[in-house]
Design a protein around this motif. Structure first.
Motif, PDB file in Angstrom:
ATOM      1  N   ALA A  39       0.860  -1.185   0.000  1.00  0.00           N
ATOM      2  CA  ALA A  39       0.000   0.000   0.000  1.00  0.00           C
ATOM      3  C   ALA A  39       0.896   1.234   0.000  1.00  0.00           C
ATOM      4  O   ALA A  39       1.648   1.464   0.954  1.00  0.00           O
ATOM      5  CB  ALA A  39      -0.903   0.005   1.228  1.00  0.00           C
ATOM      6  N   GLY A  83     -10.833  -1.070  -1.163  1.00  0.00           N
ATOM      7  CA  GLY A  83      -9.583  -0.602  -1.749  1.00  0.00           C
ATOM      8  C   GLY A  83      -9.741   0.676  -2.537  1.00  0.00           C
ATOM      9  O   GLY A  83      -9.489   0.706  -3.749  1.00  0.00           O
ATOM     10  N   GLY A 151     -11.152  -5.093  -2.864  1.00  0.00           N
ATOM     11  CA  GLY A 151      -9.876  -4.668  -2.312  1.00  0.00           C
ATOM     12  C   GLY A 151      -9.974  -4.205  -0.871  1.00  0.00           C
ATOM     13  O   GLY A 151     -11.020  -4.311  -0.227  1.00  0.00           O
ATOM     14  N   SER A 152      -8.873  -3.700  -0.379  1.00  0.00           N
ATOM     15  CA  SER A 152      -8.768  -3.182   0.988  1.00  0.00           C
ATOM     16  C   SER A 152      -7.776  -2.026   0.982  1.00  0.00           C
ATOM     17  O   SER A 152      -6.998  -1.872   0.042  1.00  0.00           O
ATOM     18  CB  SER A 152      -8.275  -4.276   1.952  1.00  0.00           C
ATOM     19  OG  SER A 152      -9.128  -5.392   1.931  1.00  0.00           O
ATOM     20  N   ALA A 153      -7.800  -1.242   2.041  1.00  0.00           N
ATOM     21  CA  ALA A 153      -6.883  -0.110   2.159  1.00  0.00           C
ATOM     22  C   ALA A 153      -6.329  -0.047   3.575  1.00  0.00           C
ATOM     23  O   ALA A 153      -6.940  -0.549   4.524  1.00  0.00           O
ATOM     24  CB  ALA A 153      -7.607   1.197   1.827  1.00  0.00           C
ATOM     25  N   VAL A 177      -4.117   2.071  -0.937  1.00  0.00           N
ATOM     26  CA  VAL A 177      -4.828   0.890  -1.446  1.00  0.00           C
ATOM     27  C   VAL A 177      -3.841  -0.283  -1.479  1.00  0.00           C
ATOM     28  O   VAL A 177      -2.713  -0.147  -1.967  1.00  0.00           O
ATOM     29  CB  VAL A 177      -5.398   1.155  -2.852  1.00  0.00           C
ATOM     30  CG1 VAL A 177      -5.989  -0.116  -3.455  1.00  0.00           C
ATOM     31  CG2 VAL A 177      -6.427   2.266  -2.798  1.00  0.00           C
ATOM     32  N   THR A 179      -2.354  -3.470  -2.952  1.00  0.00           N
ATOM     33  CA  THR A 179      -2.302  -4.116  -4.251  1.00  0.00           C
ATOM     34  C   THR A 179      -1.252  -5.241  -4.230  1.00  0.00           C
ATOM     35  O   THR A 179      -0.249  -5.131  -3.514  1.00  0.00           O
ATOM     36  CB  THR A 179      -1.941  -3.119  -5.371  1.00  0.00           C
ATOM     37  OG1 THR A 179      -0.683  -2.524  -5.066  1.00  0.00           O
ATOM     38  CG2 THR A 179      -2.994  -2.032  -5.503  1.00  0.00           C
TER      39      THR A 179
END
Length: 181
Positions: A39, A83, A151-153, A177, A179
């Motif tokens: 991230a 995300g 996604g996630s952050a 974010v 990735t």
């Protein structure tokens, strides 16, 4: 030829132990141990604020944060459910909680998979931290994967997390974010 009972028992035990070890290894060791995600953290004006690297380990993920430009002092540090960071950091949504648990390490109902310990920024705004989180994975296709469909952050908050049911960590000062890398 007849095998003595003692030898037969020993051979059976060895074969059974080998089978159990093979099953245990495939159930507990992720196929992609050592896989990473990253991230890139930015501030509200888009300024670079460092990065968080996530590395799949045995039974969890090592998060390594190397941050800059933070206000000195303690900050809540969480994985959030979506995300996205734009148009503002609220796009990241709530804390990552695939199991539906409550917030806070000190909460008797359990804690979110995205709850992490506070980080502490030095007087120059830098912060360096390593955490191991057993509640998440970077393996795709798993219910606790931070690399799920939306996604996630990673979010850094303006104040320390209380570790209770109410995070109390205030606004969001950095976002990144997650990735695959």
């Amino acid at each position: 030829m007849r095998i003595p009972a003692i030898a037969f028992s020993a051979i059976t035990a060895v074969l059974l132990l080998s089978a159990l070890t093979a099953c245990a290894s495939s159930d507990t060791q992720p196929a992609d141990i050592g896989a990473t995600a990253r991230a890139e953290m930015t501030g509200p004006q888009g300024e670079a604020m460092g990065a968080v690297t996530l590395t799949q380990g045995m039974g969890g993920v090592l998060l390594s944060a190397d941050l800059a430009g933070l206000p000195p002092g303690p900050h809540g540090f969480h994985i959030h459910e979506t995300g996205k960071c734009a148009p503002d950091f609220s796009a990241a949504g709530d804390h990552f909680a695939p199991e539906g648990l409550a917030h806070g390490y000190m909460n008797t109902e359990g804690s979110h998979a995205g709850d992490l310990p506070n980080i502490y920024a030095n007087a120059d705004g830098s912060a360096r931290a390593d955490f191991f989180n057993v509640a998440i994975t970077v393996q795709t296709g798993e219910t606790n994967s931070v690399l799920d469909a939306d996604g996630s952050a990673i979010i850094v908050h303006e104040k320390a997390d209380t570790y209770g049911a109410d995070a109390g960590a205030g606004g969001r000062v950095a976002c990144g974010v997650i990735t695959p890398s």
